[in-house]
Write a protein that holds these residues in place. Sequence first.
Motif, PDB file in Angstrom:
ATOM      1  N   GLY A   1      82.555  53.670  -1.654  1.00  0.00           N
ATOM      2  CA  GLY A   1      81.169  54.280  -2.051  1.00  0.00           C
ATOM      3  C   GLY A   1      80.439  52.982  -1.339  1.00  0.00           C
ATOM      4  N   GLN A   2      81.072  52.216  -0.104  1.00  0.00           N
ATOM      5  CA  GLN A   2      80.967  50.995   1.017  1.00  0.00           C
ATOM      6  C   GLN A   2      80.526  51.569   2.176  1.00  0.00           C
ATOM      7  OE1 GLN A   2      79.929  48.403  -0.990  1.00  0.00           O
ATOM      8  NE2 GLN A   2      80.684  49.247  -2.591  1.00  0.00           N
ATOM      9  N   ALA A   3      81.091  52.790   3.031  1.00  0.00           N
ATOM     10  CA  ALA A   3      81.305  53.057   3.826  1.00  0.00           C
ATOM     11  C   ALA A   3      79.987  52.854   5.471  1.00  0.00           C
ATOM     12  CB  ALA A   3      81.947  54.207   4.385  1.00  0.00           C
ATOM     13  N   GLU A   4      78.766  53.204   4.006  1.00  0.00           N
ATOM     14  CA  GLU A   4      77.607  53.979   4.989  1.00  0.00           C
ATOM     15  C   GLU A   4      77.026  51.888   5.202  1.00  0.00           C
ATOM     16  OE1 GLU A   4      74.799  56.906   3.506  1.00  0.00           O
ATOM     17  OE2 GLU A   4      76.887  57.598   3.125  1.00  0.00           O
ATOM     18  N   LEU A   5      77.348  51.231   3.864  1.00  0.00           N
ATOM     19  CA  LEU A   5      76.976  49.789   4.143  1.00  0.00           C
ATOM     20  C   LEU A   5      77.875  48.952   5.203  1.00  0.00           C
ATOM     21  CD1 LEU A   5      74.987  47.554   2.546  1.00  0.00           C
ATOM     22  CD2 LEU A   5      77.359  47.386   1.079  1.00  0.00           C
ATOM     23  N   TYR A   6      79.083  49.738   5.607  1.00  0.00           N
ATOM     24  CA  TYR A   6      79.686  48.662   6.389  1.00  0.00           C
ATOM     25  C   TYR A   6      79.051  49.022   7.516  1.00  0.00           C
ATOM     26  CZ  TYR A   6      82.859  47.624   2.440  1.00  0.00           C
ATOM     27  OH  TYR A   6      83.298  46.475   1.259  1.00  0.00           O
ATOM     28  N   PHE A   7      79.281  50.136   8.002  1.00  0.00           N
ATOM     29  CA  PHE A   7      78.836  50.330   9.317  1.00  0.00           C
ATOM     30  C   PHE A   7      77.141  49.639   9.198  1.00  0.00           C
ATOM     31  CE2 PHE A   7      76.727  54.127  11.606  1.00  0.00           C
ATOM     32  CZ  PHE A   7      77.120  53.464  12.781  1.00  0.00           C
ATOM     33  N   ALA A   8      76.246  49.730   8.582  1.00  0.00           N
ATOM     34  CA  ALA A   8      74.927  49.454   8.903  1.00  0.00           C
ATOM     35  C   ALA A   8      75.211  47.706   8.542  1.00  0.00           C
ATOM     36  CB  ALA A   8      74.533  49.774   7.448  1.00  0.00           C
ATOM     37  N   THR A   9      76.346  47.539   7.879  1.00  0.00           N
ATOM     38  CA  THR A   9      76.393  45.914   7.948  1.00  0.00           C
ATOM     39  C   THR A   9      76.778  45.251   9.586  1.00  0.00           C
ATOM     40  OG1 THR A   9      76.658  45.953   5.689  1.00  0.00           O
ATOM     41  CG2 THR A   9      77.563  43.656   7.401  1.00  0.00           C
ATOM     42  N   ALA A  10      78.120  45.956   9.676  1.00  0.00           N
ATOM     43  CA  ALA A  10      79.052  45.103  11.239  1.00  0.00           C
ATOM     44  C   ALA A  10      77.718  45.575  12.570  1.00  0.00           C
ATOM     45  CB  ALA A  10      79.852  46.242  11.404  1.00  0.00           C
ATOM     46  N   GLU A  11      76.567  46.481  12.391  1.00  0.00           N
ATOM     47  CA  GLU A  11      75.593  47.001  13.379  1.00  0.00           C
ATOM     48  C   GLU A  11      74.524  46.121  13.293  1.00  0.00           C
ATOM     49  OE1 GLU A  11      75.070  50.666  15.341  1.00  0.00           O
ATOM     50  OE2 GLU A  11      73.158  51.778  13.621  1.00  0.00           O
ATOM     51  N   ARG A  12      74.303  45.702  12.929  1.00  0.00           N
ATOM     52  CA  ARG A  12      73.339  44.931  12.102  1.00  0.00           C
ATOM     53  C   ARG A  12      73.401  43.387  12.778  1.00  0.00           C
ATOM     54  NH1 ARG A  12      71.945  41.557   7.204  1.00  0.00           N
ATOM     55  NH2 ARG A  12      73.350  42.394   6.476  1.00  0.00           N
ATOM     56  N   VAL A  13      75.326  43.005  12.623  1.00  0.00           N
ATOM     57  CA  VAL A  13      75.325  41.697  12.466  1.00  0.00           C
ATOM     58  C   VAL A  13      75.387  41.931  14.989  1.00  0.00           C
ATOM     59  CG1 VAL A  13      77.375  39.833  13.091  1.00  0.00           C
ATOM     60  CG2 VAL A  13      76.190  41.127  10.831  1.00  0.00           C
ATOM     61  N   VAL A  14      76.149  43.116  15.018  1.00  0.00           N
ATOM     62  CA  VAL A  14      76.373  42.743  16.517  1.00  0.00           C
ATOM     63  C   VAL A  14      75.561  43.600  17.152  1.00  0.00           C
ATOM     64  CG1 VAL A  14      78.678  42.259  15.699  1.00  0.00           C
ATOM     65  CG2 VAL A  14      78.209  44.738  16.046  1.00  0.00           C
ATOM     66  N   GLY A  15      74.621  44.268  16.460  1.00  0.00           N
ATOM     67  CA  GLY A  15      74.164  44.825  17.831  1.00  0.00           C
ATOM     68  C   GLY A  15      74.302  46.461  17.634  1.00  0.00           C
ATOM     69  N   HIS A  16      73.239  47.142  17.832  1.00  0.00           N
ATOM     70  CA  HIS A  16      73.626  48.717  18.601  1.00  0.00           C
ATOM     71  C   HIS A  16      74.267  48.726  19.612  1.00  0.00           C
ATOM     72  CE1 HIS A  16      71.597  53.066  17.937  1.00  0.00           C
ATOM     73  NE2 HIS A  16      72.346  52.773  19.160  1.00  0.00           N
ATOM     74  N   ALA A  17      74.281  47.469  20.965  1.00  0.00           N
ATOM     75  CA  ALA A  17      75.078  48.129  22.010  1.00  0.00           C
ATOM     76  C   ALA A  17      76.186  47.182  21.801  1.00  0.00           C
ATOM     77  CB  ALA A  17      74.303  47.385  22.987  1.00  0.00           C
ATOM     78  N   ILE A  18      76.757  46.490  21.176  1.00  0.00           N
ATOM     79  CA  ILE A  18      77.828  46.333  21.287  1.00  0.00           C
ATOM     80  C   ILE A  18      78.919  47.210  19.812  1.00  0.00           C
ATOM     81  CG2 ILE A  18      79.954  44.491  20.370  1.00  0.00           C
ATOM     82  CD1 ILE A  18      77.747  42.435  21.359  1.00  0.00           C
ATOM     83  N   MET A  19      78.364  47.589  18.676  1.00  0.00           N
ATOM     84  CA  MET A  19      78.439  48.504  17.880  1.00  0.00           C
ATOM     85  C   MET A  19      78.803  50.024  18.796  1.00  0.00           C
ATOM     86  SD  MET A  19      80.123  50.061  15.199  1.00  0.00           S
ATOM     87  CE  MET A  19      79.428  48.519  14.080  1.00  0.00           C
ATOM     88  N   ASP A  20      78.076  50.241  19.468  1.00  0.00           N
ATOM     89  CA  ASP A  20      78.394  51.631  20.288  1.00  0.00           C
ATOM     90  C   ASP A  20      79.593  51.677  21.723  1.00  0.00           C
ATOM     91  OD1 ASP A  20      76.457  53.719  20.302  1.00  0.00           O
ATOM     92  OD2 ASP A  20      75.396  52.902  21.183  1.00  0.00           O
ATOM     93  N   GLU A  21      79.980  50.140  22.244  1.00  0.00           N
ATOM     94  CA  GLU A  21      80.828  50.015  23.274  1.00  0.00           C
ATOM     95  C   GLU A  21      81.851  49.767  22.340  1.00  0.00           C
ATOM     96  OE1 GLU A  21      81.500  47.153  25.702  1.00  0.00           O
ATOM     97  OE2 GLU A  21      78.831  46.368  25.980  1.00  0.00           O
ATOM     98  N   LEU A  22      81.953  49.968  21.110  1.00  0.00           N
ATOM     99  CA  LEU A  22      83.347  49.928  19.879  1.00  0.00           C
ATOM    100  C   LEU A  22      83.452  50.914  19.656  1.00  0.00           C
ATOM    101  CD1 LEU A  22      84.852  48.217  18.071  1.00  0.00           C
ATOM    102  CD2 LEU A  22      83.496  48.346  16.606  1.00  0.00           C
ATOM    103  N   LEU A  23      82.293  52.005  19.425  1.00  0.00           N
ATOM    104  CA  LEU A  23      82.349  53.571  19.282  1.00  0.00           C
ATOM    105  C   LEU A  23      83.402  53.800  19.951  1.00  0.00           C
ATOM    106  CD1 LEU A  23      79.575  53.990  16.666  1.00  0.00           C
ATOM    107  CD2 LEU A  23      81.655  53.499  15.980  1.00  0.00           C
ATOM    108  N   THR A  24      82.495  53.565  21.397  1.00  0.00           N
ATOM    109  CA  THR A  24      82.859  54.372  22.321  1.00  0.00           C
ATOM    110  C   THR A  24      84.035  54.485  23.215  1.00  0.00           C
ATOM    111  OG1 THR A  24      80.502  54.489  23.723  1.00  0.00           O
ATOM    112  CG2 THR A  24      82.184  55.258  24.997  1.00  0.00           C
ATOM    113  N   ALA A  25      84.345  53.217  23.129  1.00  0.00           N
ATOM    114  CA  ALA A  25      86.038  52.355  23.187  1.00  0.00           C
ATOM    115  C   ALA A  25      87.084  53.264  22.413  1.00  0.00           C
ATOM    116  CB  ALA A  25      85.920  51.264  23.559  1.00  0.00           C
ATOM    117  N   PHE A  26      86.537  53.212  21.230  1.00  0.00           N
ATOM    118  CA  PHE A  26      87.386  54.047  20.006  1.00  0.00           C
ATOM    119  C   PHE A  26      87.620  54.996  21.057  1.00  0.00           C
ATOM    120  CE2 PHE A  26      88.386  56.519  15.941  1.00  0.00           C
ATOM    121  CZ  PHE A  26      90.033  55.865  15.617  1.00  0.00           C
TER     122      PHE A  26
END
Lengths: 352, 151
Positions: free
Chosen positions: B29-54
Amino acid sequence: MMPTSAIQDLHELYDYLDAAIQLEHATLPPYLVALYSVHPGTNPDAVQILRVVAVEEMLHLTIAANVLNAVGGKPDLNAPGFVPAYPTHLPSGETDFEVGTGAFTPAALETFLKIERPGMSGRGARQLIAKARNRSGSFLGRHPRDSGWSYYSIGDFYNAIRDGLRTLEEEARKSGGTIFTGEPSRQVTSEYYYSGGGKLRAVTDLDSALAALELVIEQGEGEDHGIWSGDGELSHYYRFQQLQLGRYYEPGDMEPGRPTGAEIKIDWDAVYPVKPNIKLSDFPPKSELLGVAKAFNDAYRRFLDLLTQSYNGRPELLLEAVPFMFSFRNMVNELIRNPLPGGGNAAPTFEV
Amino acid sequence: MVDDQRFQTFLELSEAITGFGRVRLLGTGQAELYFATAERVVGHAIMDELLTAFADLPTRTPELLRLHLFGNEMLGDVVRNLVKLWFGGVWYQLPAIWQQAYGPAAEDGTFIPSPDAYVEGLMWVAIGAHPAGAKAPGFASWAVAPQIPLS
């Protein structure tokens, strides 16, 4: 002329008590799925009320088994059709609504109120509701033995059982016997059953049987149509009504429908949209999620086995059943938090 | 339900770095929250880089994950934080050196994203135990051997 009792012989009594066990169990999947559909950390009032009611239904299940054992019957939670295919009419034979599994919604709450609704039978006019014995009636999920009664409420159904117990015991005593011939060691008592919503006492005679069923009626729909039970507990019907009316009853409130306690707020959006009356066939074939749903059903079947053994002379096994129940909570939560590709969220299917 | 592709990729990434399947991850029940949390901290751009790299990995082997994600100067700390978040339910403050190089991440700090994060931590499942004070397994359950799901 109304018959003095809807139950005429011991076999009919067994049928009624089998149905009582089935009935108490049949309320659990709807209550538990609704309970666990609520998002974690939200709706504390609804969660608490659903939880308390579900726990008391488990007590009622065991009480019904004790009464059946007391009169020489054999509880069988593995009988074909014991677990109903939802949606279903209740085994007590209310014909105007069905119960099912699904999310906690206003409609589900409406159904829960119907399940727990106060009966038509006052203490003096109990027989008026034995309109019953409608042999043509059919309800899904009934015990394979054809019964066909139809009661307006669960309390009415239990009052018919209480009448039957009185009548049959009176007859038996005339010839110097008793219907309470069950082996006392088959009784499940409090040492095997803890923090389960009330005291569990051995049923060994008419008085203890009537008292045990009285507790079931009081916890469900209340005593004499009042809000509070003799020991100041709110009945299930009025507990649920608080959620509908958005306000708690508080001690001193005497008028049904007019609670004056603290306000209750429900966030209906903080609920997983569980697919109603979900079946295994609703899951994607060969998916990980289907595997979890099947594993739940397998575990549930083993659990019903264990309960059946507990109720058939090995009450100590009930202690082993406890970790099962706790693990179900985790499995149910996991299923309910997973969306299905076709829309709606998963849930246990209870197809055992 | 967040149904967009980025969340789905985040889930696949989470499967790869935790060893748990998506049913179990969503089951917290935490998946969406964790995604939002990480993105909020590191920012949309770095999250994008991470997802793309993966998403760009030809295969999701431990070697490639190590090379391209855990071994990446910017993404490594974020991925390690996600592992800790999934297992322990805590977002740990990113290293100062990360902040200097890729910050500022104003929302960064050590915090627990929700009251259920601790309860739903994967570490409990991994060791076949339950979180102390929550998810009680029932009286005498200690007599039953623990079930450890990872083989």
